[in-house]
Design a protein around this motif. Structure first.
Motif, PDB file in Angstrom:
ATOM      1  N   ARG A  26       0.817  -1.220   0.000  1.00 38.74           N
ATOM      2  CA  ARG A  26       0.000   0.000   0.000  1.00 38.74           C
ATOM      3  C   ARG A  26       0.850   1.269   0.000  1.00 38.74           C
ATOM      4  N   ILE A  54      -7.055   1.203   0.175  1.00 35.23           N
ATOM      5  CA  ILE A  54      -6.271   2.421   0.000  1.00 35.23           C
ATOM      6  C   ILE A  54      -7.083   3.609   0.496  1.00 35.23           C
ATOM      7  N   TYR A 158       0.108  -4.160  -4.464  1.00 41.25           N
ATOM      8  CA  TYR A 158       0.287  -2.867  -5.128  1.00 41.25           C
ATOM      9  C   TYR A 158       1.786  -2.715  -5.386  1.00 41.25           C
TER      10      TYR A 158
END
Length: 201
Positions: A26, A54, A158
């Motif tokens: 993240r 997020i 991510y």
């Protein structure tokens, strides 16, 4: 709290305690400025999963047919979605996406355009490359790995931002730029699988 905020909270609880989502990377998402998230696509659950973990609001494309029903269309708009015509270059959708990026928002795309039946990453459509080249957005590859079954772990990764400045300077075409993004997604999946095997041994 907004409809988006409520939906995000509900989805996050579901993915955390029912699906047992594992979230990696993240910190790779910029806290401000335009961001283009590009993810593989294995399920209709992918958009809420990508956005649930997020802090920033996610905007994404959804097929135009979903907006034809007034109630569903209004809900999708509130959740950050906007319509796109599939099967052809939708100039209005492209302009809308670019406008969002110019405003410093986060746009999420699923370059394959449809869900993968095998779970393997397929060929991406050129729209993702178009947005990456025509904007100043930070390009973040995203990988969703696993199956959405209760109490079976799904992992979302991510990745670190891709360096697109050279491709922009060289005026690379959209198809090649998209392939660069897809390679980034595949690399995340490969790295995760290697990690999992190493942990098992």
């Amino acid at each position: 709290m907004s409809i988006y905020g409520i939906g995000k909270m509900i989805c996050r609880l579901y993915f955390t305690f029912v699906i047992r989502a594992e979230v990696i990377g993240r910190e790779n998402i910029p806290k401000e400025g335009p961001v283009l998230l590009c993810s593989n696509h294995i399920s209709n659950y992918d958009p809420p999963l990508v956005g649930s973990f997020i802090k920033r609001k996610l905007n994404f494309m959804a097929k135009q047919e979903l907006f034809e029903k007034k109630l569903i269309g209004s809900l999708l708009n509130a959740l950050g979605a906007f319509p796109v015509k599939r099967g052809a270059g939708d100039r209005q959708a492209l302009k809308k996406g670019l406008s969002m990026l110019k405003e410093g928002k986060v746009l999420c795309l699923f370059p394959e355009g449809t869900r993968s039946k095998t779970g393997e990453v397929g060929k991406g459509l050129s729209g993702s490359g178009f947005f990456a080249l025509k904007s100043e957005a930070v390009i973040v590859p995203v990988a969703v790995i696993g199956k959405y079954k209760p109490f079976h772990k799904v992992t979302i990764v991510y990745g670190k931002p891709l360096d697109f400045q050279k491709l922009r300077d060289q005026k690379t075409n959209a198809a090649d730029a998209t392939e660069e993004i897809m390679d980034g997604i595949r690399a995340l999946i490969d790295e995760h699988r290697k990690r999992e095997k190493a942990n098992e041994s």
